[in-house]
Scaffold this active site. Structure first.
Site, mmCIF file in Angstrom:
data_model
loop_
_atom_site.group_PDB
_atom_site.id
_atom_site.type_symbol
_atom_site.label_atom_id
_atom_site.label_comp_id
_atom_site.label_asym_id
_atom_site.label_seq_id
_atom_site.Cartn_x
_atom_site.Cartn_y
_atom_site.Cartn_z
ATOM 1 N N CYS A 84 0.822 -1.209 0.000
ATOM 2 C CA CYS A 84 0.000 0.000 0.000
ATOM 3 C C CYS A 84 0.858 1.262 0.000
ATOM 4 C CB CYS A 84 -0.942 0.005 1.206
ATOM 5 S SG CYS A 84 -0.093 -0.016 2.805
ATOM 6 N N GLU A 114 -1.850 1.159 -5.024
ATOM 7 C CA GLU A 114 -1.550 -0.164 -4.468
ATOM 8 C C GLU A 114 -0.744 -0.929 -5.517
ATOM 9 O OE1 GLU A 114 -3.180 -2.627 -0.975
ATOM 10 O OE2 GLU A 114 -3.416 -0.529 -1.532
#
Length: 362
Positions: free
Chosen positions: A320, A354
């Site tokens: 992330c 991401e």
């Protein structure tokens, strides 16, 4: 997210800009062709939270621009929120403003919804909640057809349950997940389905056993377990561990063991630094690990977990935070080749991307 940046007509341009920045940042790693997985340009967030701005005896939803936390922006809808969130927002606000007991000192509202239509609303107050509030909240629950939680300091009132059940469609299968209020879940269900499909694609010919660190509620564990003989998963949050066990049972998964411990602790266990009672039910020597799956927090992998990962033939890394991912990949590249690289636009109109990476031992 700056409010003025949400513009569906510019979705492709904002994604192209983020991709250009990422390619520049990772240029020294000589990445393979990047697979790009897009998001819907609106109504993609299944979770949302709003401050409540009280003025002239009325509650309003409010957001703040980054760096301007004393200047609220009153809003009536939320373009990036799911259609269910946008359906509930005005109905909830009308109900709150029609009753002083529901409105008094309410300062935050959180929505948790699913693609399958379920919804959970958390109302957070700066005052204790009493029986009168609970009775009115029960009526609101029936009116809106949602689950409701009331929170104040040292107080949590459940009117029924504190979770929703999500149903995701992945490669022709329906996957069932309990998602608990206050616990981490993927906010963009549409992109989550694509992430799970991507992970399936790159592990469907896997052999041996899988070690998964940071498994959360079993989001990736459920589909990936079908490609390995056995899976050992770890997660530090007790709530997430219980949700994961529920999700394994709901999806008919029987080859997964889960241990409640951090990645650092598990690394110590693997290296026989010290024994852990939480692993007493697991025989580590019985596993033939070929692959490791990691989905760490924004801080990335610590040095010991990095070293542990390098012992595996295959590394599946979901990140992330591109910054810590770059640092980790720079070290992992000494022992592994980057075979596949993907980006998932979980949060359109923000700088966030991401990433997913498949690495094979050199």
């Amino acid at each position: 997210m700056a409010i003025h940046q949400v513009a569906p007509e510019s979705y492709e341009q904002q994604l192209d800009h983020k991709l250009a920045l990422l390619k520049r940042q990772f240029a020294t790693l000589c990445l393979p062709e990047i697979d790009v997985y897009t998001s819907p340009s609106s109504h993609y967030r299944q979770r949302a939270e709003f401050k409540i701005w009280q003025e002239n005896g009325r509650a309003n939803y409010a957001m703040y621009e980054p760096g301007e936390y004393k200047k609220p922006y009153v809003i009536s809808d939320f373009l990036v929120g799911s259609e269910r969130i946008n359906q509930l927002m005005p109905a909830l606000l009308d109900a709150v403003n029609s009753n002083e007991t529901l409105r008094k000192r309410l300062f935050q509202v959180e929505f948790l919804t699913t693609k399958s239509g379920e919804a959970l609303i958390t109302l957070i107050y700066h005052r204790p909640l009493d029986d009168e509030w609970q009775g009115l909240a029960q009526q609101l629950k029936a009116q809106l057809k949602v689950d409701i939680i009331g929170r104040s300091r040292k107080q949590k009132l459940l009117l029924d349950r504190d979770f929703v059940i999500e149903k995701l469609q992945v490669d022709g299968s329906e996957l069932i997940y309990k998602q608990v209020e206050g616990s981490f879940t993927q906010p963009n269900a549409h992109v989550c389905e694509k992430m799970l499909s991507w992970a399936n694609k790159h592990t469907h010919n896997a052999k041996g056993d899988l070690l998964e660190l940071y498994c959360g509620n079993g989001n990736f564990t459920v589909p990936l377990s079908r490609h390995f003989s056995k899976v050992l998963a770890t997660e530090i949050s007790k709530t997430s561990v219980e949700a994961a066990k529920f999700n394994f049972a709901q999806n008919g998964i029987e080859n997964v063991e889960i241990a409640r411990m951090s990645s650092e602790e598990f690394t110590q266990a693997m290296d026989h630094v010290r024994p852990f009672r939480r692993l007493s039910h697991i025989d580590l020597s019985s596993y033939q690990f070929s692959s490791i799956f990691v989905d760490p927090p924004r801080a990335g992998l610590d040095d010991d977990t990095l070293s542990l990962s390098q012992r595996f033939d295959n590394i599946i890394y979901v990140s992330c935070n591109p910054d810590t991912l770059f640092d980790n990949l720079t070290k992992l590249s000494a022992t592994h080749l980057i075979e596949h690289f993907a980006v998932f636009d979980q949060f359109p109109y923000t700088h966030h991307l991401e990433c997913g990476v498949i690495l094979r031992r050199r």
